[in-house]
Write a protein that holds these residues in place. Structure first.
Motif, PDB file in Angstrom:
ATOM      1  N   PRO A  42       0.843  -1.202   0.000  1.00  0.00           N
ATOM      2  CA  PRO A  42       0.000   0.000   0.000  1.00  0.00           C
ATOM      3  C   PRO A  42       0.871   1.242   0.000  1.00  0.00           C
ATOM      4  O   PRO A  42       1.992   1.221   0.504  1.00  0.00           O
ATOM      5  N   PRO A  43       0.374   2.314  -0.578  1.00  0.00           N
ATOM      6  CA  PRO A  43       1.176   3.544  -0.591  1.00  0.00           C
ATOM      7  C   PRO A  43       1.394   4.070   0.824  1.00  0.00           C
ATOM      8  O   PRO A  43       0.550   3.906   1.691  1.00  0.00           O
ATOM      9  N   GLN A  44       2.543   4.659   1.033  1.00  0.00           N
ATOM     10  CA  GLN A  44       2.844   5.260   2.333  1.00  0.00           C
ATOM     11  C   GLN A  44       2.045   6.555   2.463  1.00  0.00           C
ATOM     12  O   GLN A  44       1.991   7.348   1.534  1.00  0.00           O
ATOM     13  N   PRO A  45       1.415   6.755   3.614  1.00  0.00           N
ATOM     14  CA  PRO A  45       0.637   7.989   3.770  1.00  0.00           C
ATOM     15  C   PRO A  45       1.542   9.214   3.808  1.00  0.00           C
ATOM     16  O   PRO A  45       2.643   9.166   4.343  1.00  0.00           O
ATOM     17  N   THR A  52      -2.227  13.073   5.228  1.00  0.00           N
ATOM     18  CA  THR A  52      -3.018  11.881   5.565  1.00  0.00           C
ATOM     19  C   THR A  52      -2.742  11.440   6.990  1.00  0.00           C
ATOM     20  O   THR A  52      -3.671  11.103   7.743  1.00  0.00           O
ATOM     21  N   THR A  53      -1.495  11.460   7.402  1.00  0.00           N
ATOM     22  CA  THR A  53      -1.130  11.064   8.763  1.00  0.00           C
ATOM     23  C   THR A  53      -1.782  11.995   9.785  1.00  0.00           C
ATOM     24  O   THR A  53      -2.331  11.528  10.786  1.00  0.00           O
ATOM     25  N   LYS A  54      -1.751  13.300   9.531  1.00  0.00           N
ATOM     26  CA  LYS A  54      -2.372  14.261  10.444  1.00  0.00           C
ATOM     27  C   LYS A  54      -3.881  14.044  10.527  1.00  0.00           C
ATOM     28  O   LYS A  54      -4.476  14.111  11.606  1.00  0.00           O
ATOM     29  N   ARG A  55      -4.514  13.767   9.385  1.00  0.00           N
ATOM     30  CA  ARG A  55      -5.953  13.533   9.362  1.00  0.00           C
ATOM     31  C   ARG A  55      -6.302  12.258  10.136  1.00  0.00           C
ATOM     32  O   ARG A  55      -7.242  12.251  10.929  1.00  0.00           O
ATOM     33  N   HIS A  56      -5.523  11.200   9.933  1.00  0.00           N
ATOM     34  CA  HIS A  56      -5.774   9.947  10.655  1.00  0.00           C
ATOM     35  C   HIS A  56      -5.605  10.132  12.158  1.00  0.00           C
ATOM     36  O   HIS A  56      -6.384   9.582  12.942  1.00  0.00           O
ATOM     37  N   LEU A  57      -4.613  10.892  12.581  1.00  0.00           N
ATOM     38  CA  LEU A  57      -4.423  11.151  14.007  1.00  0.00           C
ATOM     39  C   LEU A  57      -5.629  11.885  14.579  1.00  0.00           C
ATOM     40  O   LEU A  57      -6.142  11.536  15.645  1.00  0.00           O
ATOM     41  N   GLU A  70      -8.653  11.791  13.426  1.00  0.00           N
ATOM     42  CA  GLU A  70      -9.759  10.835  13.427  1.00  0.00           C
ATOM     43  C   GLU A  70      -9.663   9.893  14.625  1.00  0.00           C
ATOM     44  O   GLU A  70     -10.676   9.598  15.273  1.00  0.00           O
ATOM     45  N   ILE A  71      -8.469   9.442  14.950  1.00  0.00           N
ATOM     46  CA  ILE A  71      -8.266   8.557  16.100  1.00  0.00           C
ATOM     47  C   ILE A  71      -8.644   9.282  17.389  1.00  0.00           C
ATOM     48  O   ILE A  71      -9.328   8.721  18.246  1.00  0.00           O
ATOM     49  N   VAL A  72      -8.221  10.536  17.520  1.00  0.00           N
ATOM     50  CA  VAL A  72      -8.564  11.315  18.710  1.00  0.00           C
ATOM     51  C   VAL A  72     -10.080  11.458  18.822  1.00  0.00           C
ATOM     52  O   VAL A  72     -10.657  11.284  19.900  1.00  0.00           O
ATOM     53  N   ALA A  73     -10.754  11.731  17.719  1.00  0.00           N
ATOM     54  CA  ALA A  73     -12.209  11.894  17.740  1.00  0.00           C
ATOM     55  C   ALA A  73     -12.911  10.597  18.123  1.00  0.00           C
ATOM     56  O   ALA A  73     -13.852  10.600  18.924  1.00  0.00           O
ATOM     57  N   VAL A  74     -12.461   9.483  17.581  1.00  0.00           N
ATOM     58  CA  VAL A  74     -13.082   8.188  17.889  1.00  0.00           C
ATOM     59  C   VAL A  74     -12.894   7.844  19.359  1.00  0.00           C
ATOM     60  O   VAL A  74     -13.794   7.292  19.993  1.00  0.00           O
ATOM     61  N   LEU A 100     -14.372   1.211  14.415  1.00  0.00           N
ATOM     62  CA  LEU A 100     -14.039   2.534  13.890  1.00  0.00           C
ATOM     63  C   LEU A 100     -12.536   2.756  13.822  1.00  0.00           C
ATOM     64  O   LEU A 100     -12.039   3.419  12.903  1.00  0.00           O
ATOM     65  N   LEU A 101     -11.808   2.215  14.792  1.00  0.00           N
ATOM     66  CA  LEU A 101     -10.347   2.431  14.850  1.00  0.00           C
ATOM     67  C   LEU A 101      -9.563   1.527  13.896  1.00  0.00           C
ATOM     68  O   LEU A 101      -8.530   1.939  13.374  1.00  0.00           O
ATOM     69  N   THR A 102     -10.026   0.309  13.700  1.00  0.00           N
ATOM     70  CA  THR A 102      -9.257  -0.685  12.948  1.00  0.00           C
ATOM     71  C   THR A 102      -8.770  -0.182  11.597  1.00  0.00           C
ATOM     72  O   THR A 102      -7.580  -0.315  11.282  1.00  0.00           O
ATOM     73  N   PRO A 103      -9.616   0.424  10.751  1.00  0.00           N
ATOM     74  CA  PRO A 103      -9.095   0.894   9.467  1.00  0.00           C
ATOM     75  C   PRO A 103      -8.034   1.981   9.583  1.00  0.00           C
ATOM     76  O   PRO A 103      -7.180   2.121   8.711  1.00  0.00           O
ATOM     77  N   LEU A 104      -8.083   2.734  10.679  1.00  0.00           N
ATOM     78  CA  LEU A 104      -7.119   3.819  10.862  1.00  0.00           C
ATOM     79  C   LEU A 104      -5.770   3.315  11.349  1.00  0.00           C
ATOM     80  O   LEU A 104      -4.757   3.997  11.206  1.00  0.00           O
ATOM     81  N   LEU A 105      -5.754   2.137  11.948  1.00  0.00           N
ATOM     82  CA  LEU A 105      -4.519   1.607  12.533  1.00  0.00           C
ATOM     83  C   LEU A 105      -3.805   0.609  11.623  1.00  0.00           C
ATOM     84  O   LEU A 105      -2.742   0.125  11.976  1.00  0.00           O
ATOM     85  N   HIS A 106      -4.375   0.328  10.473  1.00  0.00           N
ATOM     86  CA  HIS A 106      -3.747  -0.633   9.555  1.00  0.00           C
ATOM     87  C   HIS A 106      -3.266   0.039   8.308  1.00  0.00           C
ATOM     88  O   HIS A 106      -3.634   1.034   7.888  1.00  0.00           O
TER      89      HIS A 106
END
Length: 59
Positions: free
Chosen positions: A8-11, A15-20, A22-26, A53-59
């Motif tokens: 998979p492409p490296q974020p 993308t990394t900031k957005r995922h972080l 999202e994790i905080v919000a979840v 909700l977290l699983t897709p963000l952590l993989h």
């Protein structure tokens, strides 16, 4: 012959900031309350929902 593995492409930084964020919000207590009380989920159901909700963000 087996098919080649595609990595998979490296974020990128955005993308990394957005995922972080999202994790905080979840993981926010308000999200838990919405699922648990407003969503009428059991404690176990709330835990499962947050994990889903977290699983897709952590993989």
């Amino acid at each position: 012959m087996p098919s080649p593995r595609i990595s998979p492409p490296q974020p990128n930084e955005e993308t990394t900031k957005r995922h972080l964020a999202e994790i905080v919000a979840v993981c926010d207590a308000t999200t838990w309350r919405i699922l648990r009380f407003d969503g009428n989920l059991s404690a176990e159901g709330t835990e499962q929902a947050i994990a889903e909700l977290l699983t897709p963000l952590l993989h």
